[in-house]
Scaffold this motif. Structure first.
Motif, PDB file in Angstrom:
ATOM      1  N   LEU A  18       5.918  23.664  11.463  1.00 13.19           N
ATOM      2  CA  LEU A  18       5.442  22.400  12.013  1.00 13.19           C
ATOM      3  C   LEU A  18       6.646  21.475  12.108  1.00 13.19           C
ATOM      4  O   LEU A  18       7.287  21.171  11.098  1.00 13.19           O
ATOM      5  CB  LEU A  18       4.369  21.788  11.109  1.00 13.19           C
ATOM      6  N   LEU A  19       6.956  21.023  13.319  1.00 16.84           N
ATOM      7  CA  LEU A  19       8.221  20.322  13.559  1.00 16.84           C
ATOM      8  C   LEU A  19       8.030  18.963  14.219  1.00 16.84           C
ATOM      9  O   LEU A  19       7.002  18.694  14.851  1.00 16.84           O
ATOM     10  CB  LEU A  19       9.133  21.197  14.421  1.00 16.84           C
ATOM     11  N   SER A  20       9.055  18.138  14.068  1.00 19.61           N
ATOM     12  CA  SER A  20       9.025  16.798  14.647  1.00 19.61           C
ATOM     13  C   SER A  20      10.390  16.439  15.210  1.00 19.61           C
ATOM     14  O   SER A  20      11.416  16.924  14.738  1.00 19.61           O
ATOM     15  CB  SER A  20       8.636  15.772  13.579  1.00 19.61           C
ATOM     16  N   LYS A  52      11.413  19.447   9.887  1.00 19.30           N
ATOM     17  CA  LYS A  52      10.078  19.948   9.596  1.00 19.30           C
ATOM     18  C   LYS A  52       9.207  18.785   9.137  1.00 19.30           C
ATOM     19  O   LYS A  52       9.684  17.832   8.515  1.00 19.30           O
ATOM     20  CB  LYS A  52      10.143  21.016   8.497  1.00 19.30           C
ATOM     21  N   LEU A  53       7.908  18.885   9.427  1.00 27.76           N
ATOM     22  CA  LEU A  53       7.004  17.800   9.051  1.00 27.76           C
ATOM     23  C   LEU A  53       7.042  17.537   7.547  1.00 27.76           C
ATOM     24  O   LEU A  53       6.998  16.389   7.110  1.00 27.76           O
ATOM     25  CB  LEU A  53       5.570  18.118   9.483  1.00 27.76           C
ATOM     26  N   GLU A  54       7.106  18.582   6.760  1.00 19.58           N
ATOM     27  CA  GLU A  54       7.114  18.397   5.304  1.00 19.58           C
ATOM     28  C   GLU A  54       8.334  17.604   4.865  1.00 19.58           C
ATOM     29  O   GLU A  54       8.263  16.796   3.920  1.00 19.58           O
ATOM     30  CB  GLU A  54       7.073  19.754   4.600  1.00 19.58           C
ATOM     31  N   ASP A  55       9.470  17.797   5.550  1.00 18.80           N
ATOM     32  CA  ASP A  55      10.674  17.043   5.204  1.00 18.80           C
ATOM     33  C   ASP A  55      10.602  15.606   5.734  1.00 18.80           C
ATOM     34  O   ASP A  55      11.094  14.678   5.090  1.00 18.80           O
ATOM     35  CB  ASP A  55      11.922  17.736   5.764  1.00 18.80           C
ATOM     36  N   LEU A  56       9.971  15.442   6.899  1.00 18.59           N
ATOM     37  CA  LEU A  56       9.815  14.100   7.447  1.00 18.59           C
ATOM     38  C   LEU A  56       8.993  13.227   6.490  1.00 18.59           C
ATOM     39  O   LEU A  56       9.319  12.062   6.255  1.00 18.59           O
ATOM     40  CB  LEU A  56       9.134  14.154   8.812  1.00 18.59           C
ATOM     41  N   VAL A  57       7.941  13.817   5.925  1.00 19.76           N
ATOM     42  CA  VAL A  57       7.116  13.088   4.960  1.00 19.76           C
ATOM     43  C   VAL A  57       7.941  12.713   3.729  1.00 19.76           C
ATOM     44  O   VAL A  57       7.803  11.616   3.180  1.00 19.76           O
ATOM     45  CB  VAL A  57       5.874  13.919   4.561  1.00 19.76           C
ATOM     46  N   LYS A  58       8.823  13.627   3.309  1.00 15.62           N
ATOM     47  CA  LYS A  58       9.682  13.335   2.154  1.00 15.62           C
ATOM     48  C   LYS A  58      10.656  12.197   2.456  1.00 15.62           C
ATOM     49  O   LYS A  58      11.054  11.453   1.554  1.00 15.62           O
ATOM     50  CB  LYS A  58      10.461  14.586   1.746  1.00 15.62           C
TER      51      LYS A  58
END
Length: 249
Positions: free
Chosen positions: A69-71, A105-111
């Protein structure tokens, strides 16, 4: 939904080869459910010790094979946080964009996201809608208000009604500080119209005024407006381990 899970919101808005594109995603930040959609601005810190900057979400997609999942976002920094620093030509509400988009990645964007934005004090404070207009909007519910006053700011040609509905049902914290980055001409137009309206307070931010402002309206006075008219090469962003250049479009 699990506290740490990421979910797409709404149906796909397109596809190309191995990529499926979306308009929004849902996540949790410090235990609170949130939704980010294309065109949203939010505060991020790319790594510990870095200055806070503004991110504008521009693209969301899933890679079919890897299920990643990417942004893709555009980053804006205060002049003093760029290699050249702030000088006399910079406006007090000016930010400078990184010349290259950043893909994570979305998970890193949230971080990267900054949960506590209360300390952010940069930008021109947006003038909220006239109380009588807010009262009228209240009769129709927050969902209609969001649709009416945010739709005109989304110029991508996509239909965001389903996303706005999800956001309205989730509920937004009206006291939470928000940021918005405009082009320099948009910013000048906004300041000019607001200055003229101060001489006619009885017409302050009614329906037709919102249209004159180009759809820039706030339900509260907690939105900080900034502008961008220049770019710069970020010297270390490419070295950030969260950046996924291999997925670049």
């Amino acid at each position: 939904m699990e506290p740490n899970s990421l979910l797409w919101v709404g149906s796909p808005c397109g596809s190309h080869g191995p990529y499926i594109f979306y308009k929004a995603f849902r996540f949790h930040l410090e235990g609170k459910a949130r939704i980010l959609s294309l065109g949203d601005f939010f505060l991020v810190r790319c790594k510990a010790g870095d200055p806070i900057c503004i991110a504008e979400l521009q693209l969301l997609w899933e890679e079919r094979t890897s299920k990643q999942l990417l942004s893709s976002s555009k980053l804006y920094f205060l002049p003093e946080d760029t290699p050249q620093g702030r000088n006399v030509t910079h406006g007090e509400d000016e930010v400078i964009a990184v010349s290259e988009k950043v893909i994570v990645k979305l998970e890193d964007l949230v971080k990267w996201m900054v949960a506590d934005v209360s300390s952010w004090n940069k930008g021109l404070r947006a003038v909220p809608l006239k109380p009588t207009v807010l009262k009228e909007l209240g009769k129709n519910g927050q969902r209609e208000a969001l649709h009416k006053y945010r739709e005109s700011t989304l110029n991508s040609g996509l239909n965001f009604k389903d996303i706005l509905k999800e956001k309205a049902e989730l509920g937004e914290d009206v006291e939470e500080k928000k940021v918005l980055v405009l082009s320099y001409p948009q910013y000048c137009r906004y300041r000019s119209i607001i200055a003229r309206l101060r001489e006619r307070p009885t017409s302050f931010l009614t329906d037709h005024v919102v249209l004159a402002l180009g759809g820039i309206a706030s339900l509260t006075n907690n939105t900080q407006i900034l502008y961008c008219r220049d770019t710069f090469e970020h010297p270390t962003l490419v070295e950030n381990e969260s950046v996924c250049d291999e997925f670049g479009k």
